[in-house]
Design a protein around this motif. Structure first.
Motif, short mmCIF file in Angstrom:
data_model
loop_
_atom_site.label_atom_id
_atom_site.label_comp_id
_atom_site.label_asym_id
_atom_site.label_seq_id
_atom_site.Cartn_x
_atom_site.Cartn_y
_atom_site.Cartn_z
N ASN A 74 -22.48 -48.99 23.14
CA ASN A 74 -21.31 -48.14 22.90
C ASN A 74 -20.32 -48.76 21.93
OD1 ASN A 74 -20.20 -45.61 23.34
ND2 ASN A 74 -18.78 -46.36 24.87
N PHE A 75 -20.77 -49.77 21.18
CA PHE A 75 -19.90 -50.32 20.15
C PHE A 75 -19.56 -49.20 19.18
CE2 PHE A 75 -20.02 -55.14 19.60
CZ PHE A 75 -20.07 -55.35 20.96
N PRO A 76 -18.44 -49.16 18.57
CA PRO A 76 -17.35 -50.12 18.52
C PRO A 76 -16.36 -50.08 19.68
CG PRO A 76 -16.86 -48.28 17.09
CD PRO A 76 -18.20 -48.01 17.66
N GLN A 114 -28.72 -61.62 11.80
CA GLN A 114 -28.95 -62.58 12.89
C GLN A 114 -29.21 -61.83 14.19
OE1 GLN A 114 -29.58 -65.64 13.74
NE2 GLN A 114 -27.71 -66.74 14.24
N PHE A 115 -28.47 -60.76 14.39
CA PHE A 115 -28.62 -59.96 15.60
C PHE A 115 -30.03 -59.43 15.72
CE2 PHE A 115 -27.27 -57.35 19.08
CZ PHE A 115 -27.99 -56.17 18.97
N TRP A 116 -30.53 -58.81 14.65
CA TRP A 116 -31.86 -58.22 14.71
C TRP A 116 -32.94 -59.27 14.91
CZ3 TRP A 116 -31.91 -53.53 16.07
CH2 TRP A 116 -30.96 -52.61 15.58
N ILE A 136 -27.55 -49.29 18.37
CA ILE A 136 -27.00 -50.37 17.56
C ILE A 136 -26.94 -49.95 16.10
CG2 ILE A 136 -27.22 -52.78 16.88
CD1 ILE A 136 -26.69 -52.50 19.80
N ARG A 137 -27.98 -49.24 15.67
CA ARG A 137 -27.97 -48.78 14.26
C ARG A 137 -26.81 -47.84 14.01
NH1 ARG A 137 -33.97 -48.45 14.85
NH2 ARG A 137 -34.58 -50.55 14.20
N LYS A 138 -26.46 -47.05 15.02
CA LYS A 138 -25.30 -46.16 14.87
C LYS A 138 -24.05 -46.98 14.60
CE LYS A 138 -24.62 -43.16 18.30
NZ LYS A 138 -25.26 -42.35 19.37
N GLY A 161 -31.90 -53.64 10.45
CA GLY A 161 -32.92 -54.30 11.23
C GLY A 161 -34.27 -54.33 10.56
N GLY A 162 -34.27 -54.40 9.25
CA GLY A 162 -35.54 -54.48 8.53
C GLY A 162 -36.37 -53.23 8.68
N VAL A 163 -35.73 -52.09 8.57
CA VAL A 163 -36.45 -50.83 8.77
C VAL A 163 -37.27 -50.46 7.53
CG1 VAL A 163 -34.80 -49.93 10.41
CG2 VAL A 163 -34.44 -49.50 8.00
#
Lengths: 216, 551
Positions: A74-76, A114-116, A136-138, A161-163
């Protein structure tokens, strides 16, 4: 079915019922429901953490992990911070929780690559949450959308994420962005929102009138 | 009303049977025993007269007189005769008031409050327990009645009563967590009487007061311009219940904040608009305490704009009404401490989220050397953030007692504060690069990414092999973070403090296009007009008064 569950839970969150540990079982299964069906209910989840706070012996590490992962989705919004405040030192010693804390930290710092890398290295953790990666992508797109006017395709793909190409096209279309020929993606005309402003002081006539009238 | 209600009522019954035995101040400490003996035979006449008169006023409901006695006479007598020792025991004064049980409960409330505030050394475990039982008596009396009880007390007293109730819970939780210095008897007592000062009990009382008075519904109707009496019900219309209900909401705000549940803290204040003058907001201490906790909760939720707005308005109010808080009472001590804490929190928020605020507050920040602290924080001195936070934060608690097998070395008292500090410092660390970026961006209207990356990267003497591409990548991460952290939820309208929209709070904004950063700054001209107008009118007023003075 979802609506009925939400209503049952809502009743458990009113007034003093909130602190009734007998409700924990239902609330915990509601957390699992959210993880499976990709729904989200912050208040219910905070209530679970609070019940753990009051009844330390009922603490459930797996449920807590799910709640924290859902908060990440639910970020941000600052839901994750709210959850953090209800956990104790002892809970944080748990390595699973530690991993999730670290993920949250890098996500908040917007270190998306780094996250991905991290997420891909521990697939079991996030697989219990349906739609985790897309949520997360949102968030990534939200931040990209307010920062860039144009951005390099390759950079954008990495941030997401390297999609692959097709997925990238899907996200670009979803946000109404435009792929351009030179390998860039056009986000929006930020110039309209971000302009230098000069705020000067305005004194209303009424305010000054009182003084002028009194100056006799 | 619920599963918990039975528990503390059950305890009350136990207490009643053992009443005279348990409430025996012969706690084994010789000098307090002799003090007690001396006291019981030597109650000053003034005090005797005061108690009789006080009780009469209360039974006749003479509100104005009660207020006078409560706010002036009681403190004066305390200072004169009981500055460092307790008021007389209830058994010694009962004959003066015809054994009036309601009055004795109220008397004991003041008796214990005085012990907590002024008598040196911490309250003993018996005193803590007895105070709790007294609160049970009081709330049982108020809540169990079929009809509103015929009691009228001034708002100030009602606020201080609820505030003290939460405070004594806080004090007990901290006392309970200090297991190192406990005797085996004390530990045994704590373990067997686990319902005393239990968090669920406290919550139950506050929720019951809220529900009985239907205060939430009243506030809802009041906020939309209607007449709250129409939904108040029999109890809610009565001033005692109504105000206890309102103050209990603030009590809940405080309790939730102490336990780290900021979301519930703000939710509890639905329909209360903080700085609006309403029929509920007559007690300054209540308003100040409310603003402190609300502002703090907003800050922890990263809603800096809302926090700054809350702190600014209450600090302006305090500036204007400074004279009210000069006399030396423990209530004023609390107000003055909270004021200082709020200045600290405001300083922190302004560093994390630079924003224009009222000139008079800026002046105070300058005069009291807050700028020095803010300067250190801006330059990334994390320890300064931590120091300010620890000074300004509430005394957090953990609701559950330490486990039975706990050993002496773990510091349970400090744990809760450490936790919240940790959460806050994590946030500060994530935002560490923001002030630096801001200071560079302020100097330009456009700036290439590569140039800023070079400014911010390590100096030439260090690792040269780190190439520009990597530095730009690192920079982009910081810039994304800047945008993310500066866009927070801000309340714009609606009845709930939790509502709001995402707004960019930064006066300095930018976007990245190709390899170039485009920067926009907001220049706000100094506002002199308002300040001058206020001072001119004040001066006129003074002049007029001077002319009317006849020497």
């Amino acid at each position: 079915m979802a609506e009925a569950m939400r209503q049952t839970v809502a009743k458990m969150l009113t007034g003093i019922e909130r602190y009734n540990p007998d409700n924990l079982q239902t609330l915990e299964s509601y957390v699992e429901y959210q993880s499976r069906e990709n729904t989200y209910d912050l208040e219910a989840n905070l209530a679970v953490l609070k019940l753990y706070q009051f009844n330390p012996l009922r603490y459930n590490s797996n449920i807590t992990c799910q709640i924290l992962l859902k908060a990440l989705t639910n970020f941000p919004h600052t839901d994750f911070v709210l959850c953090k405040c209800l956990l104790s030192e002892k809970h944080l010693a748990d390595p699973q929780i530690g991993h999730i804390m670290y993920l949250a930290d890098i996500l908040e710092s917007c270190d998306f690559q780094q996250f991905w890398t991290r997420v891909h290295s521990m697939p079991e953790l996030c697989s219990q949450i349906t739609g985790f990666h897309d949520s997360i992508r949102k968030f990534v797109c939200h931040v990209v959308g307010i920062t860039f006017q144009t951005v390099d395709r390759i950079v954008l793909a990495k941030l997401l994420g390297g999609v692959d190409d097709q997925t990238l096209k899907h996200w670009v279309k979803k946000y109404g962005w435009r792929e351009e020929d030179n390998g860039m993606v056009f986000i929006a005309n930020q110039d309209e929102n971000i302009k230098t402003k000069n705020i000067t002081e305005k004194i209303d006539f009424e305010n000054a009138a009182a003084i002028m009238a009194a100056s006799h | 009303m619920s599963y918990i209600n039975d528990d503390y009522v059950e305890n009350y019954d136990t207490y009643a049977y053992n009443g005279s035995l348990e409430y025996d101040p012969h706690s084994g400490e010789p000098h307090t025993e002799t003090d007690y003996d001396r006291q019981s035979y030597n109650i000053p006449d003034m005090v005797k007269k005061f108690l009789t008169y006080f009780r009469n006023c209360i039974s006749e409901g003479l509100l104005f007189e009660i207020q006078n006695l409560y706010e002036s006479s009681f403190p004066k007598l305390t200072e004169q005769y009981f500055e460092k020792k307790p008021w007389p025991d209830e058994t010694d004064i009962a004959y003066l008031v015809d054994e009036d049980s309601v009055f004795l409960i109220l008397y004991k409330e003041l008796y214990f409050r005085h012990i907590y505030a002024r008598v040196s050394g911490c309250p003993t475990i018996e005193q803590r327990f007895n105070s709790f039982y007294n609160y049970c008596d009081l709330f049982n009396y108020i809540l169990d009645a079929d009809q509103p009880v015929p009691l009228e007390l001034p708002d100030q007293w009602l606020w201080e009563l609820v505030d003290e109730f939460v405070y004594q819970f806080q004090s007990f939780a901290q006392y309970r967590a200090r297991i190192q210095k406990k005797t085996p008897e004390e530990l045994e007592k704590l373990h067997t009487q686990s319902k005393v000062w239990n968090v669920l009990c406290v919550l139950n009382v506050l929720h019951s007061l809220v529900d009985k008075s239907k205060i939430k519904r009243q506030l809802e109707v009041y906020a939309s311009g209607g007449d709250p009496d129409s939904v108040a019900g029999d109890f809610g219309r009565h001033s005692l219940y109504k105000m206890l209900g309102y103050f209990s909401l603030v009590g809940l705000l405080r309790l939730h904040s102490l336990l780290g549940d900021y979301y519930q803290a703000i939710k509890v204040l639905e329909n209360i608009e903080l700085n609006k003058k309403s029929q509920y907001s007559h007690v300054p201490a209540c308003q100040i305490s409310t603003s402190y906790y609300v502002g703090f909760a907003y800050m922890m939720m990263r809603r800096y704009s809302d926090a700054i707005r809350t702190f600014s308005s209450i600090l302006l109010y305090i500036q204007r009404t400074k004279q009210l808080f000069q006399s030396r009472t423990y209530q004023n001590d609390q107000i003055n401490k909270q004021t200082e804490q709020m200045y600290h929190l405001l300083a922190i928020c302004l560093v994390l989220h630079p924003q224009c605020i009222d000139e008079s507050i800026h002046q105070v920040l300058r005069e009291k050397n807050y700028h020095e602290k803010m300067y250190k924080m801006q330059y990334g001195e994390l320890s300064e953030f931590e120091t300010c936070f620890i000074f300004a934060c509430p005394k957090f608690l953990s609701p559950a007692p330490p486990p039975l097998d706990a050993t002496g070395d773990y510091d349970y008292v400090k744990e809760a504060t450490k936790r919240q500090t940790q959460v806050f410092m994590d946030e500060v660390r994530q935002q560490k690069m923001l002030p630096t970026i801001r200071s560079y961006l302020k100097l330009y209207t456009t700036l290439p990414l590569s140039k800023l990356a070079t400014f911010m990267g390590p100096g030439p003497s260090q690792n040269d092999s780190r190439d520009l591409k990597e530095e730009i990548e690192a920079l982009i991460i910081h810039l994304l973070c800047f945008k993310h952290k500066m866009k927070n939820v801000v309340w714009t309208r609606g009845t709930s403090g939790l509502e709001g929209k995402f707004q960019s709070g930064s006066e300095l904004d930018f976007y990245i296009d190709h390899e170039m950063i485009h920067i926009a700054d907001t220049k706000v001209a100094h506002r002199y007009g308002d300040f001058f107008i206020r001072k001119i009118l004040k001066f006129e007023d003074l002049n007029r008064k001077l002319r009317m003075i006849k020497i």
